[in-house]
Design an enzyme around this catalytic site. Structure first.
Site, PDB file in Angstrom:
ATOM      1  N   CYS A  72     106.810 144.526  92.896  1.00 55.30           N
ATOM      2  CA  CYS A  72     106.316 143.237  92.228  1.00 55.30           C
ATOM      3  C   CYS A  72     104.882 143.414  91.309  1.00 55.30           C
ATOM      4  O   CYS A  72     104.223 144.200  91.532  1.00 55.30           O
ATOM      5  CB  CYS A  72     106.114 142.092  93.133  1.00 55.30           C
ATOM      6  SG  CYS A  72     107.195 142.043  94.435  1.00 55.30           S
ATOM      7  N   ARG A  96     107.643 149.013  86.977  1.00 51.09           N
ATOM      8  CA  ARG A  96     107.340 149.139  88.487  1.00 51.09           C
ATOM      9  C   ARG A  96     108.626 148.734  89.269  1.00 51.09           C
ATOM     10  O   ARG A  96     108.709 149.006  90.330  1.00 51.09           O
ATOM     11  CB  ARG A  96     106.181 148.283  88.808  1.00 51.09           C
ATOM     12  CG  ARG A  96     104.784 148.485  88.011  1.00 51.09           C
ATOM     13  CD  ARG A  96     103.786 147.355  88.435  1.00 51.09           C
ATOM     14  NE  ARG A  96     103.559 146.900  89.818  1.00 51.09           N
ATOM     15  CZ  ARG A  96     102.498 147.494  90.578  1.00 51.09           C
ATOM     16  NH1 ARG A  96     101.698 148.067  89.805  1.00 51.09           N
ATOM     17  NH2 ARG A  96     102.370 147.207  91.735  1.00 51.09           N
ATOM     18  N   TRP A 119     110.420 142.175  92.943  1.00 53.28           N
ATOM     19  CA  TRP A 119     111.200 143.229  93.555  1.00 53.28           C
ATOM     20  C   TRP A 119     111.556 142.745  95.207  1.00 53.28           C
ATOM     21  O   TRP A 119     110.817 142.465  95.984  1.00 53.28           O
ATOM     22  CB  TRP A 119     110.735 144.517  93.821  1.00 53.28           C
ATOM     23  CG  TRP A 119     111.422 145.634  93.905  1.00 53.28           C
ATOM     24  CD1 TRP A 119     112.084 146.352  93.072  1.00 53.28           C
ATOM     25  CD2 TRP A 119     111.522 146.467  95.158  1.00 53.28           C
ATOM     26  NE1 TRP A 119     112.792 147.383  93.681  1.00 53.28           N
ATOM     27  CE2 TRP A 119     112.347 147.425  95.119  1.00 53.28           C
ATOM     28  CE3 TRP A 119     110.984 146.130  96.433  1.00 53.28           C
ATOM     29  CZ2 TRP A 119     112.708 148.378  96.111  1.00 53.28           C
ATOM     30  CZ3 TRP A 119     111.183 146.944  97.665  1.00 53.28           C
ATOM     31  CH2 TRP A 119     112.153 148.205  97.208  1.00 53.28           C
ATOM     32  N   GLU A 169     112.098 168.298  95.983  1.00 53.01           N
ATOM     33  CA  GLU A 169     112.034 167.559  94.684  1.00 53.01           C
ATOM     34  C   GLU A 169     112.916 167.762  94.077  1.00 53.01           C
ATOM     35  O   GLU A 169     113.298 166.588  93.237  1.00 53.01           O
ATOM     36  CB  GLU A 169     110.292 168.191  94.448  1.00 53.01           C
ATOM     37  CG  GLU A 169     110.159 167.285  93.162  1.00 53.01           C
ATOM     38  CD  GLU A 169     109.653 165.928  93.159  1.00 53.01           C
ATOM     39  OE1 GLU A 169     109.643 165.303  94.313  1.00 53.01           O
ATOM     40  OE2 GLU A 169     109.434 165.108  92.219  1.00 53.01           O
ATOM     41  N   GLU A 217     117.493 160.201  92.658  1.00 54.92           N
ATOM     42  CA  GLU A 217     117.050 158.954  92.132  1.00 54.92           C
ATOM     43  C   GLU A 217     117.214 158.334  91.034  1.00 54.92           C
ATOM     44  O   GLU A 217     117.459 157.270  90.955  1.00 54.92           O
ATOM     45  CB  GLU A 217     115.473 158.822  92.413  1.00 54.92           C
ATOM     46  CG  GLU A 217     114.677 159.779  91.394  1.00 54.92           C
ATOM     47  CD  GLU A 217     113.071 159.692  92.083  1.00 54.92           C
ATOM     48  OE1 GLU A 217     112.756 158.670  92.568  1.00 54.92           O
ATOM     49  OE2 GLU A 217     112.482 160.764  91.665  1.00 54.92           O
ATOM     50  N   HIS A 247     124.571 176.720 109.866  1.00 49.86           N
ATOM     51  CA  HIS A 247     124.577 175.891 111.095  1.00 49.86           C
ATOM     52  C   HIS A 247     125.224 174.538 111.048  1.00 49.86           C
ATOM     53  O   HIS A 247     124.901 173.575 111.739  1.00 49.86           O
ATOM     54  CB  HIS A 247     123.027 175.852 111.437  1.00 49.86           C
ATOM     55  CG  HIS A 247     122.309 177.259 111.700  1.00 49.86           C
ATOM     56  ND1 HIS A 247     122.712 177.979 112.684  1.00 49.86           N
ATOM     57  CD2 HIS A 247     121.332 178.173 111.011  1.00 49.86           C
ATOM     58  CE1 HIS A 247     122.197 179.208 112.508  1.00 49.86           C
ATOM     59  NE2 HIS A 247     121.343 179.241 111.315  1.00 49.86           N
TER      60      HIS A 247
HETATM   61  C1  F6R Z   1     109.935 159.797  93.389  1.00 47.46           C
HETATM   62  C2  F6R Z   1     108.715 159.171  93.603  1.00 47.46           C
HETATM   63  C3  F6R Z   1     108.313 158.438  94.968  1.00 47.46           C
HETATM   64  C4  F6R Z   1     106.840 158.552  95.041  1.00 47.46           C
HETATM   65  C5  F6R Z   1     106.441 157.662  96.277  1.00 47.46           C
HETATM   66  C6  F6R Z   1     104.960 157.881  96.746  1.00 47.46           C
HETATM   67  O1  F6R Z   1     109.879 159.915  92.102  1.00 47.46           O
HETATM   68  O2  F6R Z   1     108.001 158.582  92.632  1.00 47.46           O
HETATM   69  O3  F6R Z   1     109.029 159.523  95.873  1.00 47.46           O
HETATM   70  O4  F6R Z   1     106.619 159.827  95.088  1.00 47.46           O
HETATM   71  O5  F6R Z   1     106.745 156.411  96.462  1.00 47.46           O
HETATM   72  O6  F6R Z   1     104.226 157.067  95.802  1.00 47.46           O
HETATM   73  P1  F6R Z   1     102.795 157.517  95.497  1.00 47.46           P
HETATM   74  O7  F6R Z   1     102.592 158.825  95.288  1.00 47.46           O
HETATM   75  O8  F6R Z   1     102.349 156.460  94.502  1.00 47.46           O
HETATM   76  O9  F6R Z   1     101.954 157.053  97.084  1.00 47.46           O
END
Ligand code: F6R
Length: 611
Positions: free
Chosen positions: A2, A27, A75, A483, A490, A506
């Site tokens: 939010c 955001r 959100w 990653e 995502e 496994h």
């Molecule tokens: C994925 C992504 C999230 C953040 C996670 C932690 O692309 O951005 O997985 O890495 O929400 O966020 P921070 O680094 O802001 O604590």
């Protein structure tokens, strides 16, 4: 998550609120709303969906005249995303409007007690409880500040609150606990926001609020109170990044822009910290004695930041010859962690506001550990509560999927590992020198990878029509594959899994069938032969293979796989710094081909300020 904005001044508030909210769109949100206090009291407009819907419905804000107001992008946490649950929420008297980020944990208990007092509720949200509780106390005592104080004493949980009351049409009230909120100072006008990007167009003079503080904003100034509600002064911060840094600058998406910015971002994160071939961490206050006395090292983070920690584990254990435990913040905080005095907890967070990471930090600190955080957002809560902060200097990251923050976090963690290794005497001169030289060469090497974007776009087509993709790798390549897989799922919504190559047989190998795309990472030279045998293993089960390797192994790999992308050779510990770039691009182009909303993937938020 939010977003909150607030404005009080002499011009119409609504267009400024809408503009501020637009800058917070990245955001992630599912509905939006504004409340403006005009001559006839508080007017509210809110709607489900994109901000444009709200802007169109209010003729760009023209339908809500008034020089003071608050806005919100929601959100959903409590109650589905719809017009009614959207903020702001109005109290029973119609005099008080509230916007809120966070979760009021005891809202049900408070709601029941208000229902017993005859209050009714329009929405399913926890936030409406705050509006009605304020109403209740205000009706009882007639003093709004006192009513706010009583309300804050009654609520438990996390919150950043923006509040207006029609009886005080020249003031916005603001307070926070475990959720970010900052104040912007202008000329004859003042601002409130949950994120500096909402304000940068209007002011660069910022004060970050801390837990328990209350602010009262008017066009004449901002009065600040500490948690005992005594008047106080706070340090002002000047925001020096340019507005362009928060705009797309000609790119189709923020994510692409931020991928392309990585050479510059990594250079900025590292170059100033390397002087005459030596790593100088002048922002670190730990003495050599304190570094040598570190008992145990933890890295704690969420999501991609946690993946940086996974790379860090391999690198730091090699450099320091000691155990490094990498923990998911959401698990660490509730695990009764065996951490205490003498231990160093490295917290990694782009936003510096991730609630689980923040809670893990506090848990470790409470138990006596020293906290060193690696953070991008200057002045964020995590940065302020740490003993030491190494900023990543990546500039604002707008796309929900992190790219340049990941790269700069890794760059800073590598510098820290080398620095500690030098102080502890566990890194030999040659390793140190080669690594420093390698770090300085990274930006240029990243440019050569970015220049291969057309080829990577072509390769993306191999995965576009599939529902499942596997990433495999060993050692640093395994850490990197985590990653690569997260980036893909995502933003493209393709299911993908990252597997340590040796684990496949496994169980998971049963999922490989004719045509299943497997992205095989084989950049780590000491295990290249093993990577090749895993390639052969999945190929025998029909997998379609895309491989990532180094230039010196590209030819050998190309003989076996359907497509290969190579990165320049570098020191082993730096390979993930280069390897992540093509994986980000691959995810980006796959998502593009699939027509996904790349900068705002469904259900995701940039700064995760709920559990
Ligand atoms: C994925 C992504 C999230 C953040 C996670 C932690 O692309 O951005 O997985 O890495 O929400 O966020 P921070 O680094 O802001 O604590």
């Amino acid at each position: 998550m939010c977003g909150i904005v607030g404005f009080v001044g002499k011009q119409d508030a609504a267009p400024i609120l809408l503009d501020g909210l637009r800058r917070l769109e990245y955001r992630g949100y599912d509905s939006a709303g504004i409340a403006v206090c005009g001559e006839e009291g508080i007017a509210i407009a809110k709607s489900r969906g994109r901000l444009q819907v709200l802007s169109d419905a209010t003729r760009g804000g023209a339908d809500l005249p008034g020089v003071m107001g608050i806005g919100h992008t929601r959100w959903a946490t409590h109650g589905e995303p719809n017009d009614i649950n959207a903020h702001p929420h109005l109290s029973r008297s119609g005099k008080i409007a509230v916007v809120h980020n966070g979760i009021i944990e005891n809202y049900m208990e408070l709601k029941i007690s208000l229902l017993e007092k005859g209050y009714t509720f329009r929405s399913e949200t926890d936030t409406e409880v705050v509006a009605q509780l304020l109403d209740y106390y205000y009706e009882g005592c007639g003093d709004f500040f006192e009513a706010l104080n009583c309300t804050l004493n009654a609520v438990d949980g996390a919150y950043a609150l923006g509040i207006i009351c029609a009886d005080y049409p020249d003031r916005i009230y603001a307070t926070r606990k475990d959720a970010p909120l900052l104040l912007g100072y202008g000329e004859g006008e003042n601002y409130l926001a949950s994120d500096v990007t909402a304000l940068i167009r209007y002011t660069r003079d910022i004060v970050y609020m801390d837990d328990g503080e209350v602010a009262v904003l008017s066009d004449k100034g901002i009065r600040l109170y500490d948690r005992m509600l005594r008047p106080m002064e706070k340090e002002h911060h000047h925001i020096d990044w340019e507005i362009d840094a928060a705009e797309k600058g000609g790119y189709a998406h923020f994510m692409l822009k931020e991928i392309m910015e990585q050479p510059r971002a990594v250079r900025e994160a590292t170059a100033a910290r390397i002087q005459d071939g030596r790593i100088v961490l002048s922002d670190l206050s730990m003495t050599p004695e304190q570094i040598r006395a570190i008992r145990k090292l933890y890295i704690v983070a969420c999501g991609s930041s946690y993946h940086v920690g996974m790379v860090g584990k391999y690198n730091l254990e090699r450099l320091l010859r000691r155990n490094v435990e990498v923990c998911l913040a959401s698990e660490f905080r509730y695990s009764d962690p065996i951490v205490g005095e003498g231990d160093l907890v490295i917290i990694i967070s782009q936003s510096g506001e991730t609630l689980d990471t923040m809670a893990a930090l506090r848990e470790a600190k409470k138990r006596g550990a020293r906290i060193l955080s690696i953070v991008n957002v200057v002045g964020s809560s995590i940065a302020r509560e740490s003993h030491d902060v190494l900023y990543t200097w990546a500039g604002p990251e707008i796309a929900v999927a992190t790219t340049k923050a990941y790269s700069t976090q890794m760059a800073v963690l590598n510098l820290l590992g080398l620095y500690f290794g030098d102080v502890m005497g566990t890194v030999d001169y040659e390793t140190y020198e080669n690594a420093v030289r390698g770090i300085l060469a990274l930006p240029e090497q990243m440019e050569t990878i970015l220049a291969k974007k057309d080829r990577i776009r072509e390769m993306a087509k191999l995965c576009v029509d599939h529902d499942d993709v596997f990433f495999i790798g060993r050692n640093l390549d395994y850490a990197l594959s985590l990653e690569g897989s997260l980036k893909l799922k995502e933003i493209s919504y393709i299911h993908s899994e990252a597997y340590a190559s040796g684990e496949l047989k496994h169980g998971t190998i049963s999922l490989i069938e004719d045509g299943t795309p497997v992205i095989a990472l084989g950049t780590y030279a000491p295990l290249f032969d093993k990577a090749m045998s895993n390639v052969v293993e999945v190929q025998a089960r029909g997998a379609k293979l895309i491989a990532l390797t180094t230039d010196s192994h590209a030819a050998a790999m190309a003989e076996r796989v359907d497509a290969v992308i190579s990165i320049p050779d570098t020191e082993a510990m730096l390979l993930p710094q280069l390897g992540v770039v093509p994986l980000q691009m691959l995810a980006y182009y796959i998502a593009l081909e699939r027509g996904c909303d790349i900068d705002k993937p469904r259900n995701l938020a940039k700064s995760v300020t709920v559990e």
